[in-house]
Structure formats: structure tokens, C-alpha cells
Write a protein that holds these residues in place. Sequence first.
Motif, short mmCIF file in Angstrom:
data_model
loop_
_atom_site.label_atom_id
_atom_site.label_comp_id
_atom_site.label_asym_id
_atom_site.label_seq_id
_atom_site.Cartn_x
_atom_site.Cartn_y
_atom_site.Cartn_z
N ALA A 118 1.12 -1.32 -0.28
CA ALA A 118 -0.11 -0.14 -0.20
C ALA A 118 1.31 0.98 -0.17
CB ALA A 118 -1.22 -0.32 1.10
N ASP A 119 0.36 2.00 -0.86
CA ASP A 119 0.72 3.77 -1.03
C ASP A 119 0.32 4.29 0.71
OD1 ASP A 119 1.93 5.82 -1.07
OD2 ASP A 119 0.25 6.76 -2.78
N ASN A 130 -1.37 7.12 0.69
CA ASN A 130 -3.04 7.62 0.43
C ASN A 130 -4.11 6.11 1.08
OD1 ASN A 130 -2.66 9.57 -1.40
ND2 ASN A 130 -0.75 9.29 -2.17
N GLN A 184 -6.28 3.51 1.18
CA GLN A 184 -7.48 3.11 1.55
C GLN A 184 -8.53 2.72 2.48
OE1 GLN A 184 -6.88 0.56 -2.95
NE2 GLN A 184 -8.69 1.12 -2.29
N ASP A 206 -1.58 2.08 -8.22
CA ASP A 206 -1.25 3.70 -8.14
C ASP A 206 -0.11 2.72 -9.76
OD1 ASP A 206 1.23 2.24 -6.54
OD2 ASP A 206 1.55 3.94 -5.57
N LYS A 230 0.75 -0.48 -6.29
CA LYS A 230 0.33 -0.71 -5.52
C LYS A 230 -0.86 0.39 -4.71
CE LYS A 230 4.87 -0.12 -3.38
NZ LYS A 230 5.29 1.18 -2.41
N SER A 231 -1.73 -0.23 -3.43
CA SER A 231 -3.54 -0.42 -3.18
C SER A 231 -2.68 1.21 -2.48
CB SER A 231 -4.14 -0.79 -2.03
OG SER A 231 -4.27 -0.15 -1.17
N SER A 232 -3.89 2.46 -3.85
CA SER A 232 -3.78 3.70 -3.28
C SER A 232 -5.23 4.39 -3.47
CB SER A 232 -2.75 4.34 -4.28
OG SER A 232 -2.84 5.48 -4.19
N SER A 233 -4.91 5.50 -2.41
CA SER A 233 -6.58 5.73 -2.55
C SER A 233 -6.79 6.93 -3.86
CB SER A 233 -6.95 6.40 -1.61
OG SER A 233 -6.07 7.56 -0.68
#
Length: 139
Positions: A86-87, A90, A92, A101, A105-108
Motif C-alpha cells: 500500500a501507498d 494514500n 484506502q 497507483d 500498490k493499493s492507493s486511494s
Amino acid sequence: MANPVYGKQFIRFAETGLVEDATALEQFTLVKTAGATEPPTLALMNGPGEAFGVLQQDVPAVDPDKATTLARLGTVATSGLLLVAADNANLQAQSDALLVDGNGKSSSAGGAVTVAATTPIVRQQVVIGGVAMALVSFN
């Protein structure tokens, strides 16, 4: 009655893919397939679209002086409750659809992702060894 387990990965299905020599991929990042090959050729998922799954190990770029970089197979988890890098800036929220992103990576702040035409859902944010991860359900 069994209690839910949080912060732990559960892989239901996984596949193996090839990684091209010049490509370096980080563990727990989303990957996609690059072309129609058998086994599939893996590439970093660097934006919205259809992902193949989550790479389960680091795959460094080939260095001809190091034999350990010559193993060019990557294990990709495609279904289950999976950890995704994950970022940290940002993160989630729980129950969000997974967004990715430019680094896989997981990013809002990222773009929408599907896997096998379904939408992965963020179930929990966890920190493992100081590294931000999202626990995501993949069908």
C-alpha cells in the motif's frame, strides 16, 4: 463457530508467470499479463484495468554476474484474502474497491482494478514490519 482472522493472507488459487530479464518486480504488488504467452508473461500493474493477481516474491532484474537473478518465474496469487503493498500516504478505507497507483500498490489516489472481471475489496489496512499493506479479498 470459527472467528475471523485478521492481518493474515489466505491464498485460494495461484499461478506461475514468466518475468522478462530487464524487468524487476516487488513482492505484494499487483501484476498484469503482457501478451498472450504460456505461461503468462508478467508486467507491473501501473494503472487502472484488468490485473492478473498479486506477486508473492521479489523478482530482481537479471544481473549476469549473479546466478540468483536468473530464476525468472513469479508466483501470482489470483484468488483469496491477499496482502497488497500500500501507498502509505494514500491508504484506502475498509470496504473500498481496490485502486492501484503507478507502482502496483493499493492507493486511494489510484485507478480502478478488476481481476477476472470482479472487483477486489479492501478488508483491512495492516502494518507489517513498518510496511503498509492492505488485506484485499479477491474472488
